[in-house]
Motif scaffolding. Structure first.
Motif, mmCIF file in Angstrom:
data_model
loop_
_atom_site.group_PDB
_atom_site.id
_atom_site.type_symbol
_atom_site.label_atom_id
_atom_site.label_comp_id
_atom_site.label_asym_id
_atom_site.label_seq_id
_atom_site.Cartn_x
_atom_site.Cartn_y
_atom_site.Cartn_z
ATOM 1 N N TRP A 287 0.825 -1.208 0.000
ATOM 2 C CA TRP A 287 0.000 0.000 0.000
ATOM 3 C C TRP A 287 0.859 1.259 0.000
ATOM 4 O O TRP A 287 0.477 2.282 -0.596
ATOM 5 C CB TRP A 287 -0.959 0.011 1.184
ATOM 6 C CG TRP A 287 -1.998 1.078 0.999
ATOM 7 C CD1 TRP A 287 -2.063 2.293 1.586
ATOM 8 C CD2 TRP A 287 -3.108 1.013 0.094
ATOM 9 N NE1 TRP A 287 -3.134 2.996 1.119
ATOM 10 C CE2 TRP A 287 -3.801 2.238 0.208
ATOM 11 C CE3 TRP A 287 -3.579 0.042 -0.784
ATOM 12 C CZ2 TRP A 287 -4.953 2.515 -0.538
ATOM 13 C CZ3 TRP A 287 -4.725 0.312 -1.521
ATOM 14 C CH2 TRP A 287 -5.395 1.535 -1.395
ATOM 15 N N ILE A 290 1.573 1.741 -3.592
ATOM 16 C CA ILE A 290 0.355 2.140 -4.292
ATOM 17 C C ILE A 290 0.038 3.610 -4.018
ATOM 18 O O ILE A 290 -0.275 4.378 -4.935
ATOM 19 C CB ILE A 290 -0.820 1.234 -3.869
ATOM 20 C CG1 ILE A 290 -0.591 -0.193 -4.392
ATOM 21 C CG2 ILE A 290 -2.153 1.792 -4.358
ATOM 22 C CD1 ILE A 290 -1.465 -1.234 -3.722
ATOM 23 N N LEU A 356 -5.272 -1.326 -13.203
ATOM 24 C CA LEU A 356 -5.103 0.061 -12.807
ATOM 25 C C LEU A 356 -5.846 0.984 -13.761
ATOM 26 O O LEU A 356 -6.018 0.679 -14.936
ATOM 27 C CB LEU A 356 -3.615 0.424 -12.787
ATOM 28 C CG LEU A 356 -2.733 -0.468 -11.891
ATOM 29 C CD1 LEU A 356 -1.292 0.015 -11.938
ATOM 30 C CD2 LEU A 356 -3.244 -0.498 -10.462
#
Length: 377
Positions: A287, A290, A356
């Motif tokens: 994360w 990300i 994505l």
């Protein structure tokens, strides 16, 4: 049929007009950086990666390659081949900074730069914005600037399409250049072993050898129907590759396919509680990446590799992008719960976010096409 990455394809129509393509590939990049920064390592066999029982070589120096060491090789195997092998842990922050420096050099010559990784990229220099006169001269100038500004070497391939330029960059490594001019592509490919083709790994080459195909010429002798019977969706790519045909564009600002993290354990893990604990650390690392990339994706995929190297994946897709770390974490744990208890221990775990935003589906290879008028290089 392939056991390595498939050839990429942006799915666009062929770029109009004439093209001059350069593929630049840094020589043993990570290992060369370590040798540059620690002069005591120069001339010695160096590996970048973990040296434990589960360690894997990320890359190695040319001195180590002479002993048979190579990328993705287990460290224990590499040490057996080269007892004097020196290991260094990866320093990706350093490699990334140098990669950005090299990319700035590329952008001085063309805005059409398609990075493939930290250490290689395609450049389309057809327009010759600086009036240098030839793609070969541009490639030489780039290689000299990389040497002068980073203290590292790079090899380059120059040709009239991406497939040939990538093959050419590997031809005279390290610190070399190879030019494949219009009219030379099919002949160049004919003399190569098919294992050199991007997208054909060891198992793919073994299958081809069993069918009597070991060179580009032997592949070109097979018609498209025969290739489709034996290789399915890869057939069109193989048919074109054997003839030196590739009409893909150099695509700047290439979209990332997924973001995440995977970890190989020092010891196999079979306990559900231990796997959940490891998953929490992987979620945190994933994360962070990300969030840093400001990425939004709809599919979360859990990857597990067992002690016998068989692989298990579980994925869950949403109708909208995953909104928060907590949601990403909840999906990851739910996927793990689906496969517990495990039939055998796990040696690797990974968690990624894909689909994505802005990503487009890509076919398995460039569209079949004819030849075009091509520039002198």
């Amino acid at each position: 049929m392939s056991d390595s990455a498939s050839p990429d394809d942006d799915g666009d129509e062929p770029a109009p007009g004439l093209r001059k393509i350069i593929h630049v590939d840094m020589d043993a990049f990570y290992a060369s950086v370590e040798q540059r920064d620690d002069p005591s390592l120069r001339g010695k066999p160096v590996a970048v990666g973990g040296d434990g029982l589960r360690g894997v070589l990320t890359t190695c120096s040319y001195e180590a390659r002479r002993f048979g060491c190579r990328s993705a090789m287990p460290s224990v195997t590499a040490k057996r081949l080269c007892p004097d092998l020196i290991f260094r842990r990866p320093r990706f922050d350093v490699y990334s900074a140098i990669s950005r420096q090299v990319r700035e050099i590329f952008l001085d010559y063309t805005p059409l730069v398609e990075p493939l990784s930290l250490d290689e990229a395609f450049l389309d220099v057809t327009d010759d914005d600086r009036g240098i006169g030839s793609a070969t001269r541009i490639a030489e100038l780039i290689r000299q600037r990389i040497r002068d500004e980073t203290g590292l070497t790079a090899s380059a391939g120059v040709s009239y399409n991406k497939f040939l330029a990538k093959l050419a960059s590997d031809q005279n490594k390290p610190d070399g250049i190879c030019v494949i001019r219009p009219g030379e592509g099919a002949r160049f490919v004919a003399g190569l072993p098919v294992r050199r083709f991007f997208g054909i790994g060891p198992r793919g080459a073994e299958k081809m050898a069993g069918l009597g195909i070991e060179t580009g010429a032997e592949l070109a002798a097979r018609d498209i129907d025969w290739l489709r019977r034996h290789f399915g969706s890869q057939a069109d790519y193989l048919y074109r590759a054997a003839r030196g045909i590739d009409l893909r564009r150099v695509k700047a600002n290439r979209a990332r396919k997924s973001l995440g993290t995977e970890r190989t354990f020092d010891k196999d893990i079979s306990s559900g509680s231990a796997l959940r604990e490891v998953l929490e650390r992987i979620i945190a690392l994933s994360w962070e990446r990300i969030a840093k990339a400001k990425a939004q994706g709809r599919t979360v995929t859990l990857k597990l590799k067992h002690a016998d190297f068989t692989q298990l994946t579980r994925a869950r897709s949403l109708a909208r992008p995953v909104a928060t770390r907590d949601e990403f974490s909840a999906i990851g744990h739910a996927l793990l719960d689906e496969v517990l208890p495990l039939a055998q221990p796990v040696r690797l775990m990974g968690l990624t976010l894909s689909q994505l935003e802005g990503e487009e589906a890509e076919p398995s290879g460039p569209p079949v096409g004819g030849t075009a008028q091509l520039p002198l290089l």
